[in-house]
Design an enzyme around this catalytic site. Structure first.
Site, PDB file in Angstrom:
ATOM      1  N   GLU A 151      13.029 -11.343 -65.082  1.00 32.07           N
ATOM      2  CA  GLU A 151      14.055 -10.426 -64.576  1.00 32.07           C
ATOM      3  C   GLU A 151      13.461  -9.095 -64.141  1.00 32.07           C
ATOM      4  O   GLU A 151      14.002  -8.408 -63.285  1.00 32.07           O
ATOM      5  CB  GLU A 151      15.124 -10.165 -65.644  1.00 32.07           C
ATOM      6  CG  GLU A 151      16.147 -11.248 -65.777  1.00 32.07           C
ATOM      7  CD  GLU A 151      17.129 -11.302 -64.621  1.00 32.07           C
ATOM      8  OE1 GLU A 151      16.672 -11.338 -63.465  1.00 32.07           O
ATOM      9  OE2 GLU A 151      18.336 -11.328 -64.872  1.00 32.07           O
TER      10      GLU A 151
ATOM     11  N   THR B 190      19.958  -4.802 -58.048  1.00 34.03           N
ATOM     12  CA  THR B 190      20.333  -4.606 -59.451  1.00 34.03           C
ATOM     13  C   THR B 190      19.907  -3.229 -59.938  1.00 34.03           C
ATOM     14  O   THR B 190      20.663  -2.533 -60.618  1.00 34.03           O
ATOM     15  CB  THR B 190      19.741  -5.726 -60.337  1.00 34.03           C
ATOM     16  OG1 THR B 190      20.199  -6.976 -59.810  1.00 34.03           O
ATOM     17  CG2 THR B 190      20.193  -5.608 -61.766  1.00 34.03           C
TER      18      THR B 190
HETATM   19  N1  HSE Z   1      24.004  -6.937 -66.871  1.00 32.42           N
HETATM   20  C1  HSE Z   1      23.297  -6.808 -65.634  1.00 32.42           C
HETATM   21  C2  HSE Z   1      23.945  -5.735 -64.800  1.00 32.42           C
HETATM   22  C3  HSE Z   1      23.334  -8.116 -64.906  1.00 32.42           C
HETATM   23  O1  HSE Z   1      25.171  -5.741 -64.687  1.00 32.42           O
HETATM   24  O2  HSE Z   1      23.231  -4.869 -64.276  1.00 32.42           O
HETATM   25  C4  HSE Z   1      22.652  -8.051 -63.575  1.00 32.42           C
HETATM   26  O3  HSE Z   1      21.626  -8.950 -63.463  1.00 32.42           O
END
Ligand code: HSE
Length: 308
Positions: free
Chosen positions: A127, A182
């Site tokens: 990730e 993200t």
């Molecule tokens: N929990 C994370 C976010 C998931 O909302 O940024 C994104 O991959």
């Protein structure tokens, strides 16, 4: 020992409203396939027909394999073949699916017999390539399947089987997403949170967990309420308010951003009018002049070996 292992890993939605970075749910909407093969030449070689980075330090599966090669002192070259099914950058756990597939395939290829938390830990390293930070919600769902609750200090992932009648409707807008989406969408989340809002989010999150434990899809859907992250991010999704309003008016139990977006996810049951919810979400995006694709899907099992 097999020389090659292929794993199919599912898409996922993270957060489910109030469970930011804590909740994840594996979805049968899309799947990635990751094949790991031993090769004589040292190092990692990535092959894919899809538009993804093939540099192992920039690829989620590549990072996972690199970390596992180092950790387990495996003295073999690896070829990683990736077939993307999960659309990248839309909040459907695309990078997590490839990372989960790589971790599960590596474990099998070298007969490591790692436990769930270890597999998730390695998958989480992938990730980093897309989000800049490690978070385990999508990878946990993609590795273990079903609904997951992530605790990180120390890493401890709790898995619960979802109710059989839970159905999700996802609207994926055709938007150009920033490369480090993200990371960008995490930067808008407030650093300071009003105490009362935090308490209400915790109440909703607790109710979601109870919904999964008691197999009560209605309780789950109606508790998908987030006063912290959704309000901070929704401006990044043109048409979000229309999509949400329309889906709720069409019978959805709860609606929120899927992971870091821009997809929007509606919670429903198999007796809901799912086609109506889907078309109402599409209309919501159209109001903002955005075309979208809708997918009706269900929770699913985690990454599994499909070929050796
Ligand atoms: N929990 C994370 C976010 C998931 O909302 O940024 C994104 O991959």
């Amino acid at each position: 020992m097999a020389n090659s292992v292929t794993v199919r890993a599912p898409s996922s939605t993270a957060n489910l409203g109030p469970g930011f970075d804590v909740f994840g749910l594996a979805l049968d909407a899309f799947f990635d396939e990751v094949r790991l093969s031993k090769r004589k030449e040292k190092g990692i070689k990535i092959i894919s027909k899809d538009p993804i980075p093939v540099n192992p330090t920039k690829n989620t599966a590549g990072l996972v394999v690199k970390a596992m090669l180092n950790k387990f002192k495996v003295n073999s070259g690896i070829e990683i073949k990736i077939k993307k099914g999960v659309p990248a950058g839309f909040g459907m756990g695309s990078s997590a699916a490839s990372a989960a597939g790589a971790a599960v395939a590596f474990d099998e290829l070298f007969k490591l017999k790692l436990g769930p938390n270890e597999l998730v830990k390695f998958a989480g390293m992938g990730e980093k390539a897309s989000a800049g930070t490690i978070h385990y919600d999508n990878v946990s769902a993609s590795v273990l399947g079903g609904f997951v609750i992530v605790r990180t200090e120390p890493l401890d992932v709790i898995q619960i089987d979802p109710p059989k009648d839970l159905v999700l409707c996802i609207a994926i807008p055709k938007l150009k997403v920033p490369e480090k989406k993200t990371k960008v969408s995490r930067s808008v989340i407030p650093k300071k949170i009003e105490h009362a809002a935090k308490i209400r989010n915790q109440q909703h999150a607790a109710a979601i967990i109870v919904g999964f434990l008691t197999k009560d899809s209605r309780r789950i859907g109606e508790s998908v309420i987030d006063e912290i992250v959704e309000p901070a991010r929704k401006h990044m999704i043109p048409g979000f308010s229309h999509v949400k309003k329309n889906a709720l008016a069409s019978g959805a139990l709860g609606v929120t951003i899927s992971g870091a977006g821009p997809s929007v996810i509606a919670f429903a049951t198999k007796s809901s009018n799912l086609k109506r919810i889907a078309s109402s979400m599409k209309k919501g995006f159209s109001k903002a002049k955005i075309s979208s694709e809708t997918v009706i899907c269900r929770p699913t099992k985690g990454a599994r070996i499909i070929k050796k």
